[in-house]
Design an enzyme around this catalytic site. Structure first.
Site, PDB file in Angstrom:
ATOM      1  N   VAL A  63      -7.595  -4.522   1.697  1.00 28.30           N
ATOM      2  CA  VAL A  63      -6.490  -3.687   1.213  1.00 28.30           C
ATOM      3  C   VAL A  63      -6.733  -2.622   0.574  1.00 28.30           C
ATOM      4  O   VAL A  63      -7.367  -2.800  -0.677  1.00 28.30           O
ATOM      5  CB  VAL A  63      -5.505  -4.797   0.600  1.00 28.30           C
ATOM      6  N   ALA A 108      -8.054  -1.379  -4.702  1.00 27.70           N
ATOM      7  CA  ALA A 108      -8.349  -2.036  -3.655  1.00 27.70           C
ATOM      8  C   ALA A 108      -8.795  -3.472  -3.739  1.00 27.70           C
ATOM      9  O   ALA A 108      -9.044  -3.759  -4.943  1.00 27.70           O
ATOM     10  CB  ALA A 108      -9.486  -1.227  -2.604  1.00 27.70           C
ATOM     11  N   LYS A 109      -8.894  -4.381  -2.755  1.00 26.53           N
ATOM     12  CA  LYS A 109      -9.294  -5.362  -2.798  1.00 26.53           C
ATOM     13  C   LYS A 109      -9.700  -5.875  -1.476  1.00 26.53           C
ATOM     14  O   LYS A 109      -9.233  -5.571  -0.488  1.00 26.53           O
ATOM     15  CB  LYS A 109      -8.493  -6.764  -3.470  1.00 26.53           C
ATOM     16  N   GLY A 110     -10.668  -6.959  -1.131  1.00 27.42           N
ATOM     17  CA  GLY A 110     -10.885  -7.570   0.303  1.00 27.42           C
ATOM     18  C   GLY A 110     -11.477  -9.076  -0.014  1.00 27.42           C
ATOM     19  O   GLY A 110     -11.718  -9.358  -1.259  1.00 27.42           O
TER      20      GLY A 110
END
Length: 420
Positions: A63, A108-110
């Site tokens: 995201v 962001a992050k994943g």
């Protein structure tokens, strides 16, 4: 994109925090959804060939919350409970964290929904490389720069960099941070989040007039952040009386011997069973009387059931989102507890990730002393600005930090306008 895509308690928690601050800042309704909803969200299937010849399909996410101030930045989490909603919330918090500390990034992050402890090294590498392959159109040094998080480390980042570089056709060290130093990583990156937590705890002790010598600390989560914070505080004279991990906790009112504990954890992979300590649950650990309480594990650990019972002077949020909104309301009625909110408290990691990215882009690297000096300068400025808003506006430290971060992103979006 509909908010239902992100439906989870953690995402609702992040949105609730944003809504409160948006009301406080009087942000126009027309801008609120633009500030709150992620710019992009990606879900990928990751087929991995197992060592026994079978194939397992894992689900991965990434995201990107906003790109108004620069490329997005955020960790990659390998954990069985990873969901799109959790990843979106973490990306949102990362946006406010980067803006609060003045970094030229969006959040962001994943993550991949998996249990890395149940994967062999070969399976973990194949999972990482296939996940990276799916992300290639969406990541890059000027687009989105991943980093390690829960369940990932320097080796995972090395595999990600290698996979991306092979596709691009040349070495691109700036595509990820948190890499080994030999591959373009930064000195001090691994310890940066824990050192940042300890530095800000020290600043809070100065603010409250608490002497480090003889002060007591309790740390939930003895991973990279918790263990480094413990060592850094112990060097200042703070006594670490309890720590925990996913398997349980240990307590010694006289103080834990951290060098021996680190050796024990490296051998057994857990703090549980450490000699000269008593077992304690994670729930009991949070309620121990202490000067400093550091939740450095998962989200939503302090909630409405235990917020009134915690017994600390300083609550330093090493984890992301460890206090629920319900608990926040209770803690606001307890002025004796000084909170260092997560987007400030654990920002050391992304700050030194930024330094690593800058060093990679210019192919010129700094000594560890220079890295630490620059880290502490940024933390000092962010702490002072947050404290000033907290005192001047008579709002909580969390509200002060969030309002600073959200206001900077709001101003950037206003100034840039809406295209087309």
């Amino acid at each position: 994109m509909s908010a239902s895509v992100y439906d989870s308690p953690v995402f609702h928690m992040a949105c609730h925090q944003f809504d409160l601050v948006a009301d406080f800042l009087d942000i126009p309704d027309s801008l609120r959804d633009r500030l709150k909803m992620p710019r992009r969200a990606l879900t990928v299937s990751i087929p991995v060939r197992r060592d026994d010849g079978s194939t397992t399909v894992f689900t991965g996410y990434r995201v990107q919350h906003h790109l108004s101030l620069g490329p997005t930045k955020g960790g990659i989490r390998f954990h069985p409970d990873v969901t799109m909603g959790e990843v979106a919330a973490l990306a949102m918090w990362m946006s406010w964290k980067c803006a609060l500390t003045g970094l030229p990034y969006g959040g962001a992050k994943g993550g991949v929904c998996c249990d890395p402890s149940q994967l062999s090294i070969g399976e973990l590498e194949r999972l990482t490389r296939r996940y990276t392959q799916e992300l290639i159109p969406f990541i890059g040094p000027q687009l989105d720069v991943p980093a390690p998080d829960m369940g990932t480390n320097e080796q995972v980042m090395a595999w990600m960099m290698d996979t991306y570089s092979l596709q691009i056709g040349h070495c691109v060290p700036g595509v990820v941070t948190g890499k080994p130093v030999g591959l373009g990583g930064s000195l001090g990156r691994r310890e940066s989040t824990g050192r940042g937590v300890a530095y800000l705890v020290s600043r809070a002790m100065d603010t409250l007039g608490i002497r480090a010598e003889g002060a007591t600390a309790v740390i939930q989560g003895f991973g990279n952040v918790g263990s480094v914070a413990a060592m850094s505080l112990a060097k200042q004279g703070v006594k670490i009386i309890a720590v925990s991990d996913a398997y349980g906790g240990i307590h010694n009112a006289a103080g834990l011997e951290l060098n021996a504990l680190n050796d024990y954890v490296s051998q057994t992979k857990s703090v549980v069973g450490f000699p000269e300590s008593e077992p304690i649950s994670n729930a009991e650990l949070l309620l121990l009387p202490c000067d400093i309480l550091i939740p450095a594990a998962m989200e939503r650990q302090i909630d409405a059931t235990n917020a009134a019972k915690i017994q600390c002077r300083i609550l330093a949020e090493g984890a992301n989102g460890p206090v629920t909104p319900d608990a926040d309301l209770i803690l606001q009625q307890r002025p004796e507890i000084f909170i260092i909110p997560d987007i400030l408290c654990n920002s050391g990691g992304v700050i030194v990730s930024y330094f690593e990215w800058v060093q990679d882009l210019q192919s010129f690297f700094w000594g560890e002393g220079e890295v630490l000096d620059k880290l502490f300068r940024i933390l000092e400025q962010a702490f002072n600005q947050t404290l000033q808003v907290h005192r001047k506006q008579k709002v909580s430290m969390r509200f002060a930090a969030l309002s600073l971060g959200i206001k900077r992103v709001w101003e950037a979006k206003q100034t840039r306008g809406l295209y087309p």
